[in-house]
Design a protein around this motif. Structure first.
Motif, PDB file in Angstrom:
ATOM      1  N   SER A 258      -9.804   5.830   4.488  1.00 36.57           N
ATOM      2  CA  SER A 258     -10.515   5.862   3.205  1.00 36.57           C
ATOM      3  C   SER A 258     -10.551   4.481   2.555  1.00 36.57           C
TER       4      SER A 258
ATOM      5  N   ARG B 299      -5.114   4.827  -5.648  1.00 30.80           N
ATOM      6  CA  ARG B 299      -4.864   6.102  -4.982  1.00 30.80           C
ATOM      7  C   ARG B 299      -4.053   6.979  -5.915  1.00 30.80           C
TER       8      ARG B 299
ATOM      9  N   ARG C 111      -5.742   7.320  16.065  1.00 32.03           N
ATOM     10  CA  ARG C 111      -6.736   7.478  14.991  1.00 32.03           C
ATOM     11  C   ARG C 111      -7.105   6.139  14.379  1.00 32.03           C
TER      12      ARG C 111
ATOM     13  N   ASN D 252       0.248   9.807  16.462  1.00 35.87           N
ATOM     14  CA  ASN D 252      -1.172   9.863  16.100  1.00 35.87           C
ATOM     15  C   ASN D 252      -1.769   8.484  15.813  1.00 35.87           C
TER      16      ASN D 252
ATOM     17  N   LYS E 114       0.382  13.060  -0.024  1.00 36.69           N
ATOM     18  CA  LYS E 114       0.549  11.978   0.943  1.00 36.69           C
ATOM     19  C   LYS E 114      -0.778  11.468   1.506  1.00 36.69           C
ATOM     20  N   PHE E 115      -1.767  12.342   1.630  1.00 44.32           N
ATOM     21  CA  PHE E 115      -3.017  11.963   2.273  1.00 44.32           C
ATOM     22  C   PHE E 115      -4.172  11.800   1.288  1.00 44.32           C
TER      23      PHE E 115
ATOM     24  N   ARG F   4      -7.032  10.115  -0.844  1.00 42.07           N
ATOM     25  CA  ARG F   4      -7.937   9.017  -0.489  1.00 42.07           C
ATOM     26  C   ARG F   4      -7.750   7.814  -1.395  1.00 42.07           C
TER      27      ARG F   4
ATOM     28  N   GLN G 173      -5.828   2.329   6.446  1.00 36.26           N
ATOM     29  CA  GLN G 173      -6.153   3.702   6.093  1.00 36.26           C
ATOM     30  C   GLN G 173      -7.677   3.880   6.101  1.00 36.26           C
TER      31      GLN G 173
END
Length: 164
Positions: free
Chosen positions: A108, A149, A85, A82, A155-156, A158, A106
């Motif tokens: 965010s 964070r 992205r 991926n 894990k994801f 923001r 990342q």
């Protein structure tokens, strides 16, 4: 005794020449980066410069990007499927030259950094655009920035980027 030494040599594993230590790469062929990662204390930088560019242009400029951002081999492409992205990255240079530049990839974190940098530009930070990269330079000063964070949010979670 000689047989034991030979057996030990045969069992030793071959080391990978592009070795990775924790969250940074050191490679004599390019420029090392520290990767932004979730830390319960947050990551703080006294930003002197920021280079915002496409990941392929960063690679051309010699930055060592990790395979989950820019895969170089077929094995990396299969392992990190991926990576499309991520297109833009930012390299954050600290006012202290002994601190490795920070790679921000990342979404965010880039969004929050963009807002902080826009405010810095309004306050007089110099911004140059050569068509391939944006360069924000704080001149003689620096911009204290923190990347926070919630590591317990998964894990994801923001990133929240703030001016300190």
């Amino acid at each position: 005794m000689l047989a034991a030494v030979l057996l030990g040599l045969l069992m030793a594993k071959k080391k990978n020449p592009a070795r990775k230590f924790g969250q940074m790469t050191l490679n004599l062929g390019g420029q090392a980066l520290e990767y932004l990662k979730g830390d319960p204390k947050g990551v703080e930088r006294d930003v002197a410069r920021v280079e915002w560019m496409n990941k392929h242009y960063a690679d051309e400029r010699g930055w060592q990007l990790p395979p989950w951002v820019l895969p170089k081999s077929d094995e990396d492409r299969q392992r990190f499927s991926n990576t499309d992205r991520v297109q833009d990255i930012a390299v954050v240079m600290d006012a202290n030259p002994s601190v490795l530049p920070l790679l921000v990839y990342q979404a965010s974190a880039l969004q929050g950094l963009d807002e902080v940098l826009a405010a810095a530009q309004e306050d007089g930070a110099l911004v140059e655009d050569d068509g391939k990269r944006l360069l924000l330079d704080m001149g003689e000063g620096h911009l204290p920035v923190s990347f926070i964070r919630n590591t317990k949010a998964g894990k994801f979670a923001r990133f929240i980027v703030r001016r300190r």
